[in-house]
Design a protein around this motif. Sequence first.
Motif, short mmCIF file in Angstrom:
data_model
loop_
_atom_site.label_atom_id
_atom_site.label_comp_id
_atom_site.label_asym_id
_atom_site.label_seq_id
_atom_site.Cartn_x
_atom_site.Cartn_y
_atom_site.Cartn_z
N ASP A 21 -10.11 7.45 -6.65
CA ASP A 21 -10.77 6.43 -5.84
C ASP A 21 -10.72 5.09 -6.57
OD1 ASP A 21 -11.42 8.56 -4.26
OD2 ASP A 21 -13.59 8.45 -4.57
N LYS A 22 -10.53 4.02 -5.80
CA LYS A 22 -10.61 2.65 -6.32
C LYS A 22 -9.76 2.44 -7.57
CE LYS A 22 -15.15 1.81 -4.27
NZ LYS A 22 -14.58 1.03 -3.16
N SER A 23 -8.51 2.88 -7.50
CA SER A 23 -7.61 2.79 -8.65
C SER A 23 -6.45 1.82 -8.44
CB SER A 23 -7.05 4.17 -8.99
OG SER A 23 -6.33 4.71 -7.89
N VAL A 24 -6.33 1.25 -7.23
CA VAL A 24 -5.19 0.42 -6.89
C VAL A 24 -5.68 -0.98 -6.51
CG1 VAL A 24 -3.36 0.09 -5.16
CG2 VAL A 24 -3.75 2.35 -6.15
N ASP A 25 -4.98 -2.01 -7.00
CA ASP A 25 -5.39 -3.38 -6.72
C ASP A 25 -4.81 -3.93 -5.41
OD1 ASP A 25 -6.81 -4.19 -9.34
OD2 ASP A 25 -4.94 -3.29 -10.04
N TYR A 137 -4.12 -15.81 -4.71
CA TYR A 137 -3.67 -16.64 -5.82
C TYR A 137 -2.40 -17.39 -5.38
CZ TYR A 137 -6.75 -13.24 -8.07
OH TYR A 137 -7.81 -12.43 -8.40
N GLY A 138 -1.40 -17.41 -6.22
CA GLY A 138 -0.14 -18.01 -5.83
C GLY A 138 -0.17 -19.53 -5.83
N THR A 139 0.84 -20.11 -5.20
CA THR A 139 1.02 -21.55 -5.18
C THR A 139 1.34 -22.03 -3.76
OG1 THR A 139 3.42 -21.42 -5.52
CG2 THR A 139 2.03 -21.41 -7.50
N TYR A 140 1.45 -23.32 -3.62
CA TYR A 140 1.85 -23.92 -2.34
C TYR A 140 3.15 -23.30 -1.84
CZ TYR A 140 2.94 -27.64 1.03
OH TYR A 140 3.23 -28.35 2.18
N GLU A 180 -1.11 -10.38 -13.00
CA GLU A 180 -0.22 -9.66 -13.91
C GLU A 180 -0.95 -8.46 -14.51
OE1 GLU A 180 1.79 -11.97 -16.82
OE2 GLU A 180 2.66 -13.37 -15.37
N GLY A 181 -0.24 -7.34 -14.57
CA GLY A 181 -0.80 -6.12 -15.14
C GLY A 181 -1.55 -5.26 -14.16
N GLU A 182 -1.82 -5.76 -12.96
CA GLU A 182 -2.54 -4.95 -11.97
C GLU A 182 -1.59 -3.96 -11.30
OE1 GLU A 182 -6.43 -7.62 -10.88
OE2 GLU A 182 -4.74 -7.70 -9.45
N ILE A 183 -2.16 -3.06 -10.48
CA ILE A 183 -1.41 -1.93 -9.92
C ILE A 183 -1.16 -2.16 -8.44
CG2 ILE A 183 -1.42 0.55 -9.49
CD1 ILE A 183 -3.32 0.81 -11.90
N VAL A 184 0.12 -2.06 -8.06
CA VAL A 184 0.54 -2.21 -6.67
C VAL A 184 1.09 -0.87 -6.19
CG1 VAL A 184 2.05 -3.45 -5.08
CG2 VAL A 184 1.10 -4.64 -7.08
N LEU A 185 0.64 -0.44 -5.04
CA LEU A 185 1.07 0.83 -4.44
C LEU A 185 1.91 0.56 -3.21
CD1 LEU A 185 0.91 3.94 -3.88
CD2 LEU A 185 -1.25 3.48 -2.69
N ASP A 186 3.02 1.30 -3.08
CA ASP A 186 3.82 1.30 -1.85
C ASP A 186 4.09 2.75 -1.46
OD1 ASP A 186 5.58 1.09 0.24
OD2 ASP A 186 6.86 -0.41 -0.71
N ASN A 200 9.65 -7.87 -11.49
CA ASN A 200 9.91 -9.30 -11.64
C ASN A 200 8.63 -10.10 -11.89
OD1 ASN A 200 12.59 -8.74 -11.13
ND2 ASN A 200 12.58 -9.55 -9.05
N ALA A 201 7.52 -9.64 -11.29
CA ALA A 201 6.26 -10.38 -11.37
C ALA A 201 5.30 -9.83 -12.43
CB ALA A 201 5.58 -10.37 -10.00
N ASN A 202 5.78 -8.87 -13.22
CA ASN A 202 4.99 -8.29 -14.30
C ASN A 202 3.73 -7.59 -13.79
OD1 ASN A 202 4.54 -7.64 -17.02
ND2 ASN A 202 3.29 -9.46 -17.38
N ARG A 203 3.90 -6.81 -12.72
CA ARG A 203 2.85 -5.93 -12.22
C ARG A 203 3.26 -4.49 -12.43
NH1 ARG A 203 2.20 -11.35 -11.20
NH2 ARG A 203 0.49 -11.77 -9.70
N ASN A 204 2.26 -3.60 -12.49
CA ASN A 204 2.53 -2.17 -12.48
C ASN A 204 2.68 -1.70 -11.03
OD1 ASN A 204 2.22 -1.46 -15.39
ND2 ASN A 204 0.14 -2.23 -15.05
N TYR A 205 3.44 -0.64 -10.85
CA TYR A 205 3.64 -0.14 -9.49
C TYR A 205 3.60 1.38 -9.51
CZ TYR A 205 8.41 1.04 -10.95
OH TYR A 205 9.48 1.57 -11.60
N ILE A 206 3.36 1.91 -8.32
CA ILE A 206 3.51 3.34 -8.08
C ILE A 206 3.93 3.48 -6.62
CG2 ILE A 206 1.09 3.74 -7.45
CD1 ILE A 206 1.37 6.46 -8.96
#
Length: 232
Positions: A21-25, A137-140, A180-186, A200-206
Amino acid sequence: MLELNRIYCMDCIEGIKQLPDKSVDLVVTDPPYLIKSMNGGGFIKNRPYKKDLDNDLIKGFSESILDELCRVMKKINIYIWCSKEQIAWLLSYFQNKGANIDLLTWHKTNPTPACNNNYLPDTEYIVFAREKGVKIYGTYQTKKKYYITPINSKDKKLYNHPTVKPLEIIQNFIINSSLEGEIVLDPFMGSGTTAVACINANRNYIGFEIDERYYKIAEKRINDSLFGVDKI
């Protein structure tokens, strides 16, 4: 326990259930679409999904998958590519959970000329839902709500996947909605675009991909990206 920075060749609902539970950003995914057939009758999916879970695979993919995704996200923070037939369902689902919603679009300048008695298939949709308190976050440059590009035919041929999405778009979603460093799930990893964008963006994935052909393509693509092959 599933490891980070890996794709698993398995049914996504089985894989997601192994996540705490609550493990993915963030979730970024391109599930099977539900699309009206061009001859005006019935619906077709953009790719097969092999298991009808709880007999509720009625909108292109199972609502029980959405329930599991909400369970594993720290707060609702999700981008879902979808057809126009799925928009109302997805809006209703996330509005009932109190999420804020944006509808993003990708407009293709050279769509396939298969229109008949329909408008051209030149637009794809992304429902972005986020719980109150989730930041953007991000930019214009990365916060565009719509993209106008040609169909990414080169990627489709290179990765042998009919619905591969442009890397730039996926990468912008990840930059805008995670750190950066957070977890992205697909859960529908396909050819691995989300994983490459994370690298490329320095994130963790699963991720999960049930089709072994695409799983192998994604694994190779990820390995290539680690050597700087798949950059934007």
